[in-house]
Scaffold this active site. Sequence first.
Site, mmCIF file in Angstrom:
data_model
loop_
_atom_site.group_PDB
_atom_site.id
_atom_site.type_symbol
_atom_site.label_atom_id
_atom_site.label_comp_id
_atom_site.label_asym_id
_atom_site.label_seq_id
_atom_site.Cartn_x
_atom_site.Cartn_y
_atom_site.Cartn_z
ATOM 1 N N ASP A 7 48.517 51.460 14.033
ATOM 2 C CA ASP A 7 48.743 50.752 13.021
ATOM 3 C C ASP A 7 48.759 48.943 12.892
ATOM 4 O O ASP A 7 47.909 49.232 13.542
ATOM 5 C CB ASP A 7 50.224 50.710 14.451
ATOM 6 N N SER A 8 49.611 48.623 12.253
ATOM 7 C CA SER A 8 49.551 47.028 12.075
ATOM 8 C C SER A 8 49.044 46.664 13.299
ATOM 9 O O SER A 8 48.773 45.647 13.350
ATOM 10 C CB SER A 8 50.257 46.987 10.992
ATOM 11 N N CYS A 70 51.572 54.165 11.117
ATOM 12 C CA CYS A 70 52.667 53.222 10.551
ATOM 13 C C CYS A 70 52.890 53.630 8.588
ATOM 14 O O CYS A 70 52.144 54.858 8.377
ATOM 15 C CB CYS A 70 51.204 52.061 9.972
ATOM 16 N N THR A 72 54.253 51.983 6.553
ATOM 17 C CA THR A 72 53.908 50.775 5.607
ATOM 18 C C THR A 72 52.169 51.423 4.898
ATOM 19 O O THR A 72 51.970 51.552 3.492
ATOM 20 C CB THR A 72 53.745 49.593 6.712
ATOM 21 N N GLU A 162 57.464 42.205 17.354
ATOM 22 C CA GLU A 162 55.965 42.070 17.865
ATOM 23 C C GLU A 162 56.412 40.660 18.916
ATOM 24 O O GLU A 162 55.375 40.783 19.425
ATOM 25 C CB GLU A 162 54.981 42.111 16.764
ATOM 26 N N CYS A 194 59.681 52.841 10.099
ATOM 27 C CA CYS A 194 58.794 52.835 10.688
ATOM 28 C C CYS A 194 58.918 53.013 12.618
ATOM 29 O O CYS A 194 59.938 53.114 12.952
ATOM 30 C CB CYS A 194 59.536 51.128 10.552
ATOM 31 N N HIS A 196 57.740 50.960 14.566
ATOM 32 C CA HIS A 196 59.047 49.923 15.293
ATOM 33 C C HIS A 196 59.651 50.426 15.499
ATOM 34 O O HIS A 196 60.243 49.988 16.806
ATOM 35 C CB HIS A 196 58.417 48.492 14.653
HETATM 36 N N1 DGL Z 1 55.064 50.171 12.509
HETATM 37 C C1 DGL Z 1 54.281 49.950 10.640
HETATM 38 C C2 DGL Z 1 55.259 51.348 9.963
HETATM 39 O O1 DGL Z 1 55.488 51.844 10.618
HETATM 40 C C3 DGL Z 1 54.341 48.949 10.150
HETATM 41 C C4 DGL Z 1 54.959 47.535 9.540
HETATM 42 C C5 DGL Z 1 54.766 46.493 9.222
HETATM 43 O O2 DGL Z 1 53.687 46.001 10.032
HETATM 44 O O3 DGL Z 1 55.598 45.733 8.834
HETATM 45 O O4 DGL Z 1 55.606 50.901 8.501
#
Ligand code: DGL
Length: 270
Positions: A7-8, A70, A72, A162, A194, A196
Amino acid sequence: MAVGIFDSGLGGLTVLEAAQKRLPDVDFIYLADSAHAPYGVRTADDIYELTCAAVLRLFDAGCDLVILACNTASAAALRRMQEGSIPEGKRVLGVFVPLIEALTERDWGDNSPPREVDVKHVALFATPATVSSRAFQRELAFRAIGVDVEAQACGGVVDAIEDGDFVLAEAMVQRHVDALHCKMPFPQAAILGCTHYPLMHDTFQKALGPKVKIFSQARLVAESLADYLQRHPDKMGTDTKGKFLTTGDPVEVSQRATQFLKRPLTFQSA
Ligand code: DGL
């Protein structure tokens, strides 16, 4: 035996946790590209380059299978990667498919034409990059017809999470749900698109009301990974121990991760 989870930042820990519960004998190498998070405000090319670099790092660490935990990265990079940049014998999977399977109550292997499904009005909450990719709507269109999807780009939520600022994250979720309601007053279901956002599940549920069914990915992805590994046991990698890697500051990231999962986690430099 290690499977890579990428993940990011820390959102993918929601997927990792569910995967560890479902597959207690499998080791996982988690990579957070904390130095470059959030991805959601980056261009598709940028996200592609960063995702390729992260996935290569996980292949180098001994993983044969990497889950892009992730949305994204799955939206902006997965298809492009699958079309050319994945080495022989390695595999990269995203997080959309299990979600769409659950929403449409169909298996991905079911290749019959798209058909009507029970849910007609769906709210999609995701990062700006995921929303502008329209990847979710594209994949859904292969499976279902007559589903009205209203997407809400939730700028700022990932940054707040974050940073560990949950008061700000809650306020932003409320604001994004209000904005969604202006476009779609009565969604039947909501997708937390997402990884997160499951950390804010209760805030989304409260803002949306108890009648809205929320789909979030962690458990669905873990279930689908278990199914995949049963069919492809060779993809578990060999003699590789699990660990946590970050491109950011390992001390800071370990503190935040420990706070998120409420158990001690120690990250090391990627
Ligand atoms: N958790 C990520 C997602 O599912 C990344 C969010 C991000 O880095 O902007 O999109």
